[in-house]
Motif scaffolding. Sequence first.
Motif, PDB file in Angstrom:
ATOM      1  N   ILE A 176       0.839  -1.193   0.000  1.00  0.00           N
ATOM      2  CA  ILE A 176       0.000   0.000   0.000  1.00  0.00           C
ATOM      3  C   ILE A 176       0.875   1.244   0.000  1.00  0.00           C
ATOM      4  O   ILE A 176       2.050   1.193   0.369  1.00  0.00           O
ATOM      5  N   GLY A 177       0.294   2.362  -0.435  1.00  0.00           N
ATOM      6  CA  GLY A 177       1.046   3.609  -0.446  1.00  0.00           C
ATOM      7  C   GLY A 177       0.165   4.782  -0.831  1.00  0.00           C
ATOM      8  O   GLY A 177      -0.806   4.620  -1.573  1.00  0.00           O
ATOM      9  N   GLU A 178       0.493   5.945  -0.323  1.00  0.00           N
ATOM     10  CA  GLU A 178      -0.210   7.161  -0.726  1.00  0.00           C
ATOM     11  C   GLU A 178       0.152   7.493  -2.172  1.00  0.00           C
ATOM     12  O   GLU A 178       1.254   7.187  -2.637  1.00  0.00           O
ATOM     13  N   LEU A 179      -0.758   8.135  -2.884  1.00  0.00           N
ATOM     14  CA  LEU A 179      -0.507   8.449  -4.290  1.00  0.00           C
ATOM     15  C   LEU A 179       0.608   9.463  -4.463  1.00  0.00           C
ATOM     16  O   LEU A 179       1.225   9.520  -5.532  1.00  0.00           O
ATOM     17  N   ASP A 180       0.888  10.256  -3.417  1.00  0.00           N
ATOM     18  CA  ASP A 180       2.000  11.206  -3.504  1.00  0.00           C
ATOM     19  C   ASP A 180       3.262  10.664  -2.832  1.00  0.00           C
ATOM     20  O   ASP A 180       4.251  11.381  -2.665  1.00  0.00           O
ATOM     21  N   ASP A 181       3.219   9.386  -2.441  1.00  0.00           N
ATOM     22  CA  ASP A 181       4.365   8.677  -1.850  1.00  0.00           C
ATOM     23  C   ASP A 181       4.788   9.217  -0.488  1.00  0.00           C
ATOM     24  O   ASP A 181       5.867   8.871   0.012  1.00  0.00           O
ATOM     25  N   ARG A 182       3.959  10.022   0.133  1.00  0.00           N
ATOM     26  CA  ARG A 182       4.290  10.524   1.462  1.00  0.00           C
ATOM     27  C   ARG A 182       3.809   9.552   2.531  1.00  0.00           C
ATOM     28  O   ARG A 182       2.887   8.776   2.317  1.00  0.00           O
ATOM     29  N   SER A 183       4.434   9.629   3.705  1.00  0.00           N
ATOM     30  CA  SER A 183       3.976   8.845   4.848  1.00  0.00           C
ATOM     31  C   SER A 183       2.735   9.505   5.430  1.00  0.00           C
ATOM     32  O   SER A 183       2.591  10.735   5.371  1.00  0.00           O
ATOM     33  N   SER A 184       1.833   8.709   5.974  1.00  0.00           N
ATOM     34  CA  SER A 184       0.627   9.268   6.580  1.00  0.00           C
ATOM     35  C   SER A 184       0.149   8.355   7.698  1.00  0.00           C
ATOM     36  O   SER A 184       0.473   7.164   7.744  1.00  0.00           O
ATOM     37  N   GLU A 185      -0.626   8.920   8.584  1.00  0.00           N
ATOM     38  CA  GLU A 185      -1.156   8.132   9.698  1.00  0.00           C
ATOM     39  C   GLU A 185      -2.145   7.084   9.199  1.00  0.00           C
ATOM     40  O   GLU A 185      -2.188   5.960   9.709  1.00  0.00           O
ATOM     41  N   ARG A 186      -2.943   7.443   8.191  1.00  0.00           N
ATOM     42  CA  ARG A 186      -3.945   6.475   7.717  1.00  0.00           C
ATOM     43  C   ARG A 186      -3.290   5.265   7.064  1.00  0.00           C
ATOM     44  O   ARG A 186      -3.810   4.155   7.128  1.00  0.00           O
ATOM     45  N   ILE A 187      -2.137   5.479   6.437  1.00  0.00           N
ATOM     46  CA  ILE A 187      -1.398   4.356   5.850  1.00  0.00           C
ATOM     47  C   ILE A 187      -0.929   3.410   6.955  1.00  0.00           C
ATOM     48  O   ILE A 187      -1.030   2.189   6.837  1.00  0.00           O
ATOM     49  N   LYS A 188      -0.414   3.982   8.037  1.00  0.00           N
ATOM     50  CA  LYS A 188       0.086   3.166   9.142  1.00  0.00           C
ATOM     51  C   LYS A 188      -1.046   2.378   9.796  1.00  0.00           C
ATOM     52  O   LYS A 188      -0.872   1.209  10.160  1.00  0.00           O
ATOM     53  N   VAL A 189      -2.202   3.013   9.951  1.00  0.00           N
ATOM     54  CA  VAL A 189      -3.348   2.341  10.559  1.00  0.00           C
ATOM     55  C   VAL A 189      -3.825   1.197   9.667  1.00  0.00           C
ATOM     56  O   VAL A 189      -4.082   0.082  10.143  1.00  0.00           O
ATOM     57  N   LEU A 190      -3.942   1.455   8.372  1.00  0.00           N
ATOM     58  CA  LEU A 190      -4.394   0.413   7.455  1.00  0.00           C
ATOM     59  C   LEU A 190      -3.417  -0.758   7.444  1.00  0.00           C
ATOM     60  O   LEU A 190      -3.815  -1.926   7.451  1.00  0.00           O
ATOM     61  N   ALA A 191      -2.121  -0.458   7.446  1.00  0.00           N
ATOM     62  CA  ALA A 191      -1.109  -1.516   7.475  1.00  0.00           C
ATOM     63  C   ALA A 191      -1.243  -2.351   8.744  1.00  0.00           C
ATOM     64  O   ALA A 191      -1.130  -3.586   8.713  1.00  0.00           O
ATOM     65  N   SER A 192      -1.495  -1.700   9.863  1.00  0.00           N
ATOM     66  CA  SER A 192      -1.657  -2.405  11.128  1.00  0.00           C
ATOM     67  C   SER A 192      -2.869  -3.331  11.098  1.00  0.00           C
ATOM     68  O   SER A 192      -2.815  -4.472  11.578  1.00  0.00           O
ATOM     69  N   MET A 193      -3.954  -2.865  10.512  1.00  0.00           N
ATOM     70  CA  MET A 193      -5.171  -3.664  10.432  1.00  0.00           C
ATOM     71  C   MET A 193      -4.963  -4.891   9.544  1.00  0.00           C
ATOM     72  O   MET A 193      -5.356  -6.005   9.900  1.00  0.00           O
ATOM     73  N   LEU A 194      -4.336  -4.698   8.401  1.00  0.00           N
ATOM     74  CA  LEU A 194      -4.105  -5.815   7.491  1.00  0.00           C
ATOM     75  C   LEU A 194      -3.150  -6.837   8.100  1.00  0.00           C
ATOM     76  O   LEU A 194      -3.337  -8.046   7.969  1.00  0.00           O
ATOM     77  N   SER A 195      -2.132  -6.343   8.780  1.00  0.00           N
ATOM     78  CA  SER A 195      -1.185  -7.239   9.437  1.00  0.00           C
ATOM     79  C   SER A 195      -1.883  -8.071  10.507  1.00  0.00           C
ATOM     80  O   SER A 195      -1.631  -9.272  10.641  1.00  0.00           O
ATOM     81  N   ALA A 196      -2.758  -7.435  11.276  1.00  0.00           N
ATOM     82  CA  ALA A 196      -3.502  -8.151  12.312  1.00  0.00           C
ATOM     83  C   ALA A 196      -4.388  -9.236  11.707  1.00  0.00           C
ATOM     84  O   ALA A 196      -4.692 -10.239  12.369  1.00  0.00           O
ATOM     85  N   ALA A 197      -4.779  -9.042  10.454  1.00  0.00           N
ATOM     86  CA  ALA A 197      -5.636 -10.011   9.767  1.00  0.00           C
ATOM     87  C   ALA A 197      -4.839 -11.142   9.127  1.00  0.00           C
ATOM     88  O   ALA A 197      -5.430 -12.006   8.450  1.00  0.00           O
TER      89      ALA A 197
END
Length: 336
Positions: A176-197
Motif C-alpha cells: 500500500i502507499g499514498e498516491l504522492d508517496d508521502r507517509s501518513s497516519e492512515r497508511i500506518k493504521v491500514l497496514a496495522s489492520m491488514l497485518s492483524a488479519a
Amino acid sequence: MPGFFDTAGLGLPICIAGAGAIGITVAARLSIAGFHVRLVARGGSLAAINKKGIRLLDSEGDHSARVEVGQATDFGPQRILFLCSKSHDLAELAAALQPLISAETILVPVVNGIPWWYFDGDGGDWVGQVVKSVDPDGKLKRLVPSRQIIGTTTMITAERPCPGTARTANPLQMTIGELDDRSSERIKVLASMLSAAGISVRIAPRIRDAVWTKVVRNLISNPVTAITGATLRENFGNHYLADISRQMLREVIPVIDAYGAKLEVDPDLILESGRKLGDVKTSMLQDFEKGNQLELASICDAVIELANQRGIRMPVTEAITGLAHFRDAAERSHAA
C-alpha cells in the motif's frame, strides 16, 4: 477523521465491495481477526452469503465467518471501503457504491493492471494525463476522489470455487502507499489492520514502482495462460512459453523507465517466482474458463497505450494481447 486513529481501526466497520475471490479472502481474514466487516454483494453471492456466511480455505486452515452482507443502499457512508472487482467492472461498481462514499471515506481499490489514478498525486511531468484504456470517459476520476485513495497492489493467488467461498495455498501479500508517496497516519493504521488479519503488508516508498512490479507479473503470464491454458508452473517452466514471457518482460522495461519508475525486484526473479507458485491458474485463465470478460484493458492495453505515447514498440506483447482479445471475444460469443 475524529476517533478513527484513536482506535487504530478496532470496532470500526470495514466495507468490502465485491464478493469475488479477492474480496472474500480479504473479508474473511479481517473478520477472523475480529474486525467488523461489511460485504457488498449481489445475485447468487448475496443469497449464498446471507445463508451460510463466507468461507476461506488457506494455508492456516478452513475458516468460516459471518459478516454483514447486503447491497450498497443497505449501508450508510463508510470509513474504509475496499473496492475488489475486475478492473473493467469498477466504473459500474463505483457508481453503485456512491451511498457508501463520503468526504471522509478511505478508498482502497484492489484491482489489477495500470490503475486509472496512475498520474494523480504524482506531481511529475504527466500531471493531468489519463489512461484511456481503463477510464475512457473519465467516469472513475469523477466517482472515486483521488485524494481519498490509498494505492494498493496484491499478491493473492485465490480462486472462488463457489459463491461465498475462496481458496488459496500461497501467502497473502499486499503493498500500500499514498498516491504522492508521502507517509501518513492512515497508511500506518491500514497496514496495522491488514497485518492483524494475517496479511503480509508493506508500505511502498514509491507506490508506482509497486504497481509496475505487479503489472509486469500479470502482463507476462495472464494473457499467455489465457491463450494456452497453462498454469503458472507450466508458463514459466516450459521453454517455449517462458521465452515468450521473457521477451514481453524485455519489452516492458523501457516503458517503465520512460515514466520514471522501476521494478522493485530483479527481472529474473519475477520469472523464477512465477514458476515457484506451482500449478496455480492465473485470474485471467480462471475468467476465460468461466466465460467471463478478461482484464486485458488494464493489464495489457494500458501498458501498450503508455508505450505508444512514448514511442516505444512492443511487438511480442501486442501480438499476445491480440491473440488474447480474439480468444476472449470468440469464447464469450460462443458461450452466448
